[in-house]
Every structure is written in C-alpha cells, then in structure tokens.
Design a protein around this motif. Structure first.
Motif, PDB file in Angstrom:
ATOM      1  N   VAL A 172      34.327  47.087  41.727  1.00  0.00           N
ATOM      2  CA  VAL A 172      34.540  45.639  41.252  1.00  0.00           C
ATOM      3  C   VAL A 172      35.850  45.774  40.848  1.00  0.00           C
ATOM      4  N   LEU A 173      36.443  44.453  39.802  1.00  0.00           N
ATOM      5  CA  LEU A 173      37.345  44.134  38.449  1.00  0.00           C
ATOM      6  C   LEU A 173      36.265  43.980  37.640  1.00  0.00           C
ATOM      7  N   ASN A 174      36.575  45.155  36.644  1.00  0.00           N
ATOM      8  CA  ASN A 174      35.977  44.626  35.935  1.00  0.00           C
ATOM      9  C   ASN A 174      36.276  43.698  33.935  1.00  0.00           C
ATOM     10  N   CYS A 175      35.706  42.975  34.886  1.00  0.00           N
ATOM     11  CA  CYS A 175      36.705  41.701  33.517  1.00  0.00           C
ATOM     12  C   CYS A 175      35.874  40.887  32.746  1.00  0.00           C
ATOM     13  N   GLY A 176      35.077  41.618  31.969  1.00  0.00           N
ATOM     14  CA  GLY A 176      34.217  41.131  31.405  1.00  0.00           C
ATOM     15  C   GLY A 176      32.795  41.201  32.321  1.00  0.00           C
ATOM     16  N   SER A 177      32.820  40.706  33.001  1.00  0.00           N
ATOM     17  CA  SER A 177      31.623  40.829  33.785  1.00  0.00           C
ATOM     18  C   SER A 177      32.056  41.389  35.559  1.00  0.00           C
ATOM     19  N   PRO A 178      31.615  42.248  36.506  1.00  0.00           N
ATOM     20  CA  PRO A 178      31.943  42.779  37.642  1.00  0.00           C
ATOM     21  C   PRO A 178      32.186  41.726  38.312  1.00  0.00           C
ATOM     22  N   ILE A 179      33.531  41.483  38.959  1.00  0.00           N
ATOM     23  CA  ILE A 179      33.963  41.133  39.689  1.00  0.00           C
ATOM     24  C   ILE A 179      34.216  41.774  41.239  1.00  0.00           C
ATOM     25  N   PRO A 180      33.151  41.212  42.432  1.00  0.00           N
ATOM     26  CA  PRO A 180      33.454  41.869  43.495  1.00  0.00           C
ATOM     27  C   PRO A 180      34.897  41.792  44.061  1.00  0.00           C
ATOM     28  N   TYR A 181      35.402  43.110  44.679  1.00  0.00           N
ATOM     29  CA  TYR A 181      36.059  43.275  45.311  1.00  0.00           C
ATOM     30  C   TYR A 181      36.924  44.107  46.553  1.00  0.00           C
ATOM     31  N   ASP A 182      36.810  43.322  46.727  1.00  0.00           N
ATOM     32  CA  ASP A 182      37.027  44.001  48.908  1.00  0.00           C
ATOM     33  C   ASP A 182      38.365  44.783  49.696  1.00  0.00           C
ATOM     34  N   GLY A 183      39.297  44.637  47.894  1.00  0.00           N
ATOM     35  CA  GLY A 183      40.929  45.319  48.868  1.00  0.00           C
ATOM     36  C   GLY A 183      40.508  46.791  49.060  1.00  0.00           C
ATOM     37  N   GLU A 184      41.043  47.140  48.848  1.00  0.00           N
ATOM     38  CA  GLU A 184      41.294  49.309  49.771  1.00  0.00           C
ATOM     39  C   GLU A 184      41.654  49.622  47.681  1.00  0.00           C
ATOM     40  N   PHE A 225      47.697  43.781  34.887  1.00  0.00           N
ATOM     41  CA  PHE A 225      46.191  45.136  35.127  1.00  0.00           C
ATOM     42  C   PHE A 225      45.063  44.191  34.945  1.00  0.00           C
ATOM     43  N   LEU A 226      44.723  45.077  36.149  1.00  0.00           N
ATOM     44  CA  LEU A 226      42.816  44.301  36.303  1.00  0.00           C
ATOM     45  C   LEU A 226      42.093  45.951  36.092  1.00  0.00           C
ATOM     46  N   PRO A 227      41.084  46.029  35.067  1.00  0.00           N
ATOM     47  CA  PRO A 227      40.576  47.341  35.424  1.00  0.00           C
ATOM     48  C   PRO A 227      39.705  47.505  36.690  1.00  0.00           C
ATOM     49  N   VAL A 228      39.706  48.643  37.071  1.00  0.00           N
ATOM     50  CA  VAL A 228      38.622  48.508  38.845  1.00  0.00           C
ATOM     51  C   VAL A 228      37.468  50.158  38.259  1.00  0.00           C
ATOM     52  N   GLU A 229      36.749  49.732  38.840  1.00  0.00           N
ATOM     53  CA  GLU A 229      35.439  50.657  38.847  1.00  0.00           C
ATOM     54  C   GLU A 229      34.439  50.639  40.293  1.00  0.00           C
ATOM     55  N   LYS A 230      33.849  51.246  40.281  1.00  0.00           N
ATOM     56  CA  LYS A 230      32.548  51.751  41.338  1.00  0.00           C
ATOM     57  C   LYS A 230      31.614  50.518  41.101  1.00  0.00           C
ATOM     58  N   GLY A 231      30.930  49.822  41.723  1.00  0.00           N
ATOM     59  CA  GLY A 231      29.930  48.855  41.705  1.00  0.00           C
ATOM     60  C   GLY A 231      28.282  49.127  42.549  1.00  0.00           C
ATOM     61  N   ARG A 246      40.857  38.270  31.196  1.00  0.00           N
ATOM     62  CA  ARG A 246      41.363  38.589  31.308  1.00  0.00           C
ATOM     63  C   ARG A 246      42.859  37.704  31.606  1.00  0.00           C
ATOM     64  N   GLN A 247      43.544  37.855  31.136  1.00  0.00           N
ATOM     65  CA  GLN A 247      44.648  36.413  31.711  1.00  0.00           C
ATOM     66  C   GLN A 247      45.693  37.033  32.404  1.00  0.00           C
ATOM     67  N   ILE A 248      46.482  36.510  33.586  1.00  0.00           N
ATOM     68  CA  ILE A 248      47.272  36.908  34.505  1.00  0.00           C
ATOM     69  C   ILE A 248      47.860  36.091  35.224  1.00  0.00           C
ATOM     70  N   ARG A 249      49.381  36.565  36.160  1.00  0.00           N
ATOM     71  CA  ARG A 249      50.690  35.865  36.031  1.00  0.00           C
ATOM     72  C   ARG A 249      50.915  35.778  37.253  1.00  0.00           C
ATOM     73  N   LYS A 294      44.757  53.114  27.146  1.00  0.00           N
ATOM     74  CA  LYS A 294      43.834  52.531  26.378  1.00  0.00           C
ATOM     75  C   LYS A 294      44.361  51.130  25.201  1.00  0.00           C
ATOM     76  N   GLY A 295      43.378  50.333  25.167  1.00  0.00           N
ATOM     77  CA  GLY A 295      43.237  49.050  24.416  1.00  0.00           C
ATOM     78  C   GLY A 295      44.346  48.543  25.257  1.00  0.00           C
ATOM     79  N   ALA A 296      45.176  48.549  26.058  1.00  0.00           N
ATOM     80  CA  ALA A 296      46.132  47.722  27.193  1.00  0.00           C
ATOM     81  C   ALA A 296      45.696  46.575  27.538  1.00  0.00           C
ATOM     82  N   GLN A 297      45.925  45.150  27.677  1.00  0.00           N
ATOM     83  CA  GLN A 297      45.251  44.798  28.914  1.00  0.00           C
ATOM     84  C   GLN A 297      47.226  43.605  29.160  1.00  0.00           C
ATOM     85  N   THR A 298      48.467  44.253  30.445  1.00  0.00           N
ATOM     86  CA  THR A 298      49.175  43.470  30.015  1.00  0.00           C
ATOM     87  C   THR A 298      49.234  42.156  31.121  1.00  0.00           C
ATOM     88  N   VAL A 299      50.403  41.650  30.374  1.00  0.00           N
ATOM     89  CA  VAL A 299      51.066  40.727  31.616  1.00  0.00           C
ATOM     90  C   VAL A 299      51.770  40.146  31.542  1.00  0.00           C
TER      91      VAL A 299
END
Length: 361
Positions: free
Chosen positions: A257-269, A246-252, A319-322, A356-361
């Motif tokens: 953008v993916l909000n992973c400490g700093s915004p990372i542009p995301y071009d998917g739907e 799971f990665l947090p998303v929001e409008k930049g 964030r860490q992902i698998r 809230k407070g979750a970071q799932t891998v």
C-alpha cells in the motif's frame, strides 16, 4: 588538451573539512560538469586545481604534468599552471577594449607584440568577436562580454579551461545561446573543460559527463547524463537531478500500500525490504500516466500548459505530487481538468529509505 586527475584530495578551512580523500579523473577533450548543492566543495576543488588552495593530502595531475603532490612536496605556482578560467562575473577590464582585454594575459607573459596581436585575434575569431575588437565592454551585451572572457582564457593555449558558473548572470535566452557557444568552441578546439554549476538543466544540456557531489563533499556519481538520469546511484542523485516525487510504501493486509494518510492499494512490484516499512517510492513526473482502470485515485489541484507539455499538481491522499504529460500523451489519453478525480499509474519506479520528515515534490 589534457586529462585532469584528482587523487585523494583533502582540503580544510580551519577545523572544517570541505573535501576528504576526493578522487576524480576528467577525460581529455571532454566537458565535465561539477554539479552539487551550494557549499558541497565544487569551487574549493577547482581552486585547488588552479593553485589558489593548497590541499593537505593527495595529488593533482594535468596530462603527464604534476601540479600538486603533498607527499612529494610539489606545488606549481598558480601563474604557471597553464589553466584558463572564466568567472561568473566576466571580470573584463572596463577601461580596456575587447582586444586589449584579450591581449592582457600575453602581455603579462611578456610575449612579443606581433605574437600577442596574432594570438588575440585568433582567440576572438574562435568566439566570433573579431568585429568588436575596438569596442569597450560597456558597448557589449552580457553574452558578448562573456565571450570576451572566454577568448581571454583561450589566448594562452591552456591545457584545461575552467568555467565557474559562467552564465548565471545572463537572461534565459542568452544562457541558451552561451551553452551552444561553449559547446561549439569546445568542439572546434577539442578542449578539456571543467564546468562548475548548480544548474542541473545547464549541466544536462552541455556536459559529456557529470560529477555529482553530495553536501558533505563526497563524489556521489560520475557518468553521462543518460547514466545519471536512467541509473541514479542513490536517492541523492535521483532527487537532486531532475524533478522527483516520493510516496511512502509499506505492507498492508492484502499486499503493498501507499501510506498517504490512509492506505491506498498498490499493485506494482515492490522490493521485499521496502515492505517492512521505512521506504518511499520515487517516481519522475513524466513517469506518471492517467489510467481510468487504476485503483490509485488523485485529485487535480492545478494544470498549466507549457507549450510542449502539461504540468499538473495532483493530491493523492494527504500528499501532493507533480505530473508532466507530453503533448502526444495528451492527444492519446486526453487532458485532466482542475478539480477532476483521475486514476493514475506509476512507471519506472524506484525505492529508497525514507528521509525523516521529508515530503518531496
């Protein structure tokens, strides 16, 4: 064989309600796995079916036979419900031979000796244990003891067979063998089996359908393994069955953008409601691919070869992902080395409200 129908079952222990208005219908001749976290009510539901718990509301039907109905005050005694049970710990009598163990339920029913012998040997034949009829349990492997327990459940011609975590105590190889044995027995008998487990992998290998229960005892989703994996009803099912990221998303300022400490542009739907914030993108490890043209960069922190695939852990921002890479994809795209920075692309994404407070891998 027979179908099993739970209708608005409520079961409480003191002031704690484990199941509330729970309904489920298990089709005749199917293996249905009850899957959920510890304490969600799987065993409580089965104990109600067996007559070991008395629900406060609802009814339980097996075929056309009513085993329990709170309104009609029907409550068939446990010993007359005609349901076979296989426990996690085998529960075979150590001082009895294999044959004596299997004969025991019929002796309790005071059946004729000739009938007892004939039916017991037939049950042992169904689980391929006739040559061990005179052995004691301590002369058998764990898998063989479990087969004896299954034969003992089969010998009384049960309408339904309940299996409560029957392979938990076996090693990995024996678990695989027993799953195959259970499936083969079910096909030979066309039996209805209700299988309780918290082991997702076993459930996926064995079941015709899965009933996913949430922690509060509610039925989250009921369907085939493909339906549950490919079309999860909600975040709980998506997260509980299989591995998920799971990665947090929001409008930049310039799009999503993916909000992973700093915004990372995301071009998917991304769904419109997710852009307002408070949502996370969910993606399976095998739905993440390496792509040098992607603007999303990740650092490879570890790589393990598992024979049929590579298993990676990547760092994206904070964030860490698998990631799981098939051998075919590895041959096509190449493998990534530990410490390397790679571009990644997400496929088959889903969006859910954030925990809230979750970071799932």
């Amino acid at each position: 064989m027979a179908n099993v129908k739970f209708d608005n079952i409520t079961v409480s222990y003191g002031n704690h309600t484990v199941l509330k208005n729970f309904s489920l219908e298990v089709e005749s001749g199917k293996i249905v796995c009850l899957v959920g976290p510890s304490g969600c009510g799987k065993t409580t539901l089965v104990r109600a079916l067996l007559g070991l718990n008395k629900p406060e509301t609802g009814s339980i039907m097996v075929g056309e036979r009513c085993l329990f109905d709170a309104k009609k005050r029907v409550n068939v005694p446990a010993e007359k419900r005609n349901i076979g049970i296989v426990f996690q710990d085998y529960a075979v009598w150590p001082h009895m031979t294999v044959l004596e163990n299997v004969c025991y339920p019929l002796k309790k029913q005071r059946r004729p000796k000739d009938e007892i012998q004939k039916r017991a040997m037939r049950a042992l034949e169904q689980v391929h244990m006739t040559e061990y009829a005179k052995h004691l349990p301590n002369q058998l492997s764990g898998g063989q003891q479990q087969r004896v327990a299954i034969a003992r459940a089969l010998v009384v011609d049960s309408d339904v067979l309940v299996m409560d975590e029957p392979i938990t105590n076996l090693d990995a190889k024996l678990r695989e063998e027993m799953l195959l044995e259970i499936r083969m027995i079910q096909k030979r008998l066309n039996a209805t089996i209700l299988y309780i487990t918290h082991d997702q992998q076993s459930a996926l290998q064995l079941c015709d359908k899965m009933a996913i229960m949430e922690q509060d005892g509610t039925l989250c989703q009921y369907g085939t393994d493909e339906e549950i994996i490919l079309h999860p009803a909600n975040r709980f099912t998506f997260e509980f069955i299989g591995v998920s990221n799971f990665l947090p998303v929001e409008k930049g300022s310039n799009g999503a953008v993916l909000n992973c400490g700093s915004p990372i542009p995301y071009d998917g739907e991304i769904p419109q409601e997710a852009l307002a914030g408070g949502y996370e993108m969910g993606v399976r490890p095998n739905d993440i691919v390496f792509d040098a043209s992607s603007p999303i960069l990740a650092k490879v922190t570890s790589r393990v070869f598992l024979g049929s695939e590579y298993n990676y852990f990547l760092t994206v921002g904070d964030r860490q992902i698998r990631v799981q890479q098939s051998m075919l994809d590895a041959r096509t795209r190449g493998v990534a080395d530990e410490g390397e920075t790679v571009g990644i692309r997400f496929l088959n994404t889903r969006f859910y409200p954030a925990k809230k407070g979750a970071q799932t891998v």
